[in-house]
Design an enzyme around this catalytic site. Structure first.
Site, PDB file in Angstrom:
ATOM      1  CB  CYS B 138      -0.870   0.055   1.248  1.00 28.39           C
ATOM      2  SG  CYS B 138      -1.731  -1.460   1.585  1.00 28.39           S
ATOM      3  N   GLY B 273      -4.823 -17.241  -6.821  1.00 28.06           N
ATOM      4  CA  GLY B 273      -5.631 -16.023  -6.930  1.00 28.06           C
ATOM      5  C   GLY B 273      -6.495 -16.028  -8.169  1.00 28.06           C
TER       6      GLY B 273
END
Lengths: 269, 310
Positions: B138, B273
């Site tokens: 992030c 994923g």
């Protein structure tokens, strides 16, 4: 919702570039509701492709799609007996208000697909007017498929539906856009349902309506959206849309939304 | 005698509670949401673990649409951490997990070190959570927006702060958008990470020539899928060579053979994923495939395969 390997019963190019495929999948045919969709695995593509349920019978369902890219090209080449990987039924579909009698349906191009299933379920309790807009006559649903016994839309449906074709080039029906003739039917309609490109909805949302009653009908119009989807079942937040009630997942909270819930100026699909 | 191969893995051997998985196949963060949707579709309890959506202190609206673009063998996404926030997670999601067999790991994200710490502090003692995965990809708002995971010192600082505030096993997920991933891996290990997962998505972009603008509403996004597998495998190999904590491989895994590549290159477990979008049942298919491989090769314990490449 289930993921199944289902055989194709029939596959036909019904108009230029538009295909009707019947799939043998009793669970989806029996539990699917108008406006719901399935996702189909298309060879070599990471993302499954969403398709509205177009029609059902007791053990099979049909999809109607236009070939636009790799996924639909692959699917259009699958033949009777080939098995495809189908996941569904998915999403929240159309909802007919109990008090509504006259239903106005507005289809833009291939947006006809889910509205036929809705009409199939709504008859004979409701009167239906279906405006089908297309760029030219060749893109309208072909009358040859409305014969009894044809794999297309059952002919009795079309006998009971008031079908209003509109073409941009005037080659069939009225010349213009579905949205330009729509206001004529507003007084008659108790409820409106629409499926087409985002531009059609944006045009509908801009139609000036003099009476409060018609305004309300347009605001509560149920529209079906199409976006690129990741998971298709509500987990990944890849297909969200901005609404007055916050971000909503097209695949799970939709694909059917109330017209005035959508923040159209923010729609980029 | 039971001759079924042993697929169990321990991802936090240095932690008092540990993080024990019945098999090495986990679902990567951002794929299964909070697990509920997929639980209706697949036998989620038979997976090794599920990592939930990246969770921040306050709910986040995420990035503008469009958020997904398919690329050659890959998927670009810019969901932008849309999530319900930690309080709603504790109230609405964790109670369901408490009755699940499959361990749920909460992926934690933040814009400041304080935010990360606050999120894990609130997760203390919450039933149904088996571990924390720290998303350090992030942007660090208080340092001009560079990812926490781009700098070994900052990566270590956020890891140590979270470790000090949480009693749960801590896995740190590394960003691949760095010059030397080994330095970051060593830094977070020294700062107290019980395990290291890698890689997060690679930063990428796609442009619509006909519209004359970027395809993603956020302009750039994270690339995942088979396109990134060779990069992920190389990084897992490099990291496994230098760290002593378990490594969890992630990036483009879509088959048992892919998973085994990562395991033989040093991963103790893997995360799947994007492949779940293609086939929601892929996680379990991979578990079965690994089991079959072990049976065929007469490998008794998964740990016997670990790091064959080294």
């Amino acid at each position: 919702m289930r993921q199944i390997s289902a055989p194709i019963i029939s596959s036909e190019e019904v108009t230029s570039n538009t295909h009707l495929v019947w799939i043998d999948a009793a669970e989806i045919a029996s539990s699917g509701q108008p406006g719901q969709f399935v996702t189909i695995y298309c060879e070599n593509l990471l993302l499954r492709r969403p398709f509205s349920i177009h029609q059902v019978n007791s053990t099979q369902f049909a999809i109607l799609f236009k070939v636009v890219g790799e996924g639909t090209t692959w699917l259009s080449r699958q033949r009777e007996g080939d098995r495809i990987d189908v996941l569904g039924p998915l999403g929240a579909g159309f909802n007919i208000t109990p008090s509504a009698r006259n239903l106005l349906m507005v289809a833009g191009g291939i947006g006809l697909a889910p509205l036929i299933f809705l009409a199939q379920r709504a008859l004979p309790r409701h009167a239906i007017t279906l405006i089908h807009g297309a760029s030219t006559s060749a893109d309208l649903y072909p009358p040859s498929l409305l014969r009894p016994g044809s794999p297309g839309i059952p002919s009795h449906l079309f006998e009971e539906i008031r079908f209003i074709p509109v073409t941009e080039d005037g080659s069939a029906g009225e010349k213009g856009m579905s949205t330009s003739i729509l206001p004529r039917f507003l007084n008659w309609a108790d409820q409106i349902f629409a499926c087409g490109p985002a531009a059609m909805y944006q045009a509908m949302a801009r139609i000036p309506l003099p009476t409060q009653e018609n305004k309300l009908k347009m605001e509560t119009c149920q529209v079906s959206l199409e976006t690129i989807m990741g998971c298709g079942i509500g987990a990944c937040y890849g297909c969200t849309i901005n609404t007055r009630k916050g971000t909503k997942r097209v695949c799970r909270d939709g694909p059917v939304f109330r017209m005035d819930d959508i923040l159209w100026q923010e729609v980029k699909i | 005698m039971d001759n079924s191969p042993n697929l169990c893995v321990q991802l936090a051997p240095g932690h008092s509670a540990g993080l024990s998985l019945s098999n090495p196949v986990m679902i990567a963060s951002g794929i299964f949401g909070y697990g509920e949707e997929y639980a209706q579709l697949v036998e989620i309890q038979k997976l090794g673990a599920v990592v939930c959506k990246g969770t921040t202190l306050a709910p986040r609206r995420g990035n503008p649409q469009p958020r997904l673009v398919e690329t050659a063998s890959g998927l670009l996404n810019s969901v932008g951490l849309e999530n319900i926030g930690v309080e709603a997670l504790i109230r609405e999601e964790a109670p369901k997990w408490a009755s699940w067999q499959v361990p749920v790991i909460v992926n934690v994200a933040g814009e400041t070190i304080e935010e990360y710490v606050e999120v894990v502090t609130r997760l203390e003692g919450v039933q149904g959570i088996s571990g924390i995965e720290l998303n350090i990809s992030c942007p660090n708002v208080s340092a001009g927006g560079a990812e926490f995971g781009m700098n070994p010192e900052i990566a270590a600082r956020v890891t140590a702060a979270v470790k000090g505030a949480s009693s749960l096993p801590l896995m740190v997920k590394l960003s691949p958008n760095v010059t030397d991933i080994r330095a970051i891996a060593l830094a977070v290990q020294e700062a107290g990470a019980d395990a290291i997962s890698l890689i997060n998505t690679l930063k990428g972009m796609a442009f619509a020539v006909d519209k004359g603008k970027p395809r993603l509403g956020n302009i750039t996004g994270g690339l995942s899928g088979p396109a990134i597998k060779p990069v992920a495998l190389r990084m897992v190999y490099e990291v496994a060579e230098v760290v002593r904590v378990p490594v969890v491989g992630c990036g483009g895994i879509a088959s048992a053979s892919d998973a085994l590549e990562f395991i033989m290159c040093g991963a103790s477990a893997v995360q799947v994923g994007t492949a779940n979008f293609t086939d929601p049942g892929i996680g379990l298919t991979i578990v079965k495939g690994i089991e079959e491989f072990m049976r065929e090769k007469k490998v008794e314990r998964l740990t016997d395969l670990a790091g064959l490449a080294h």
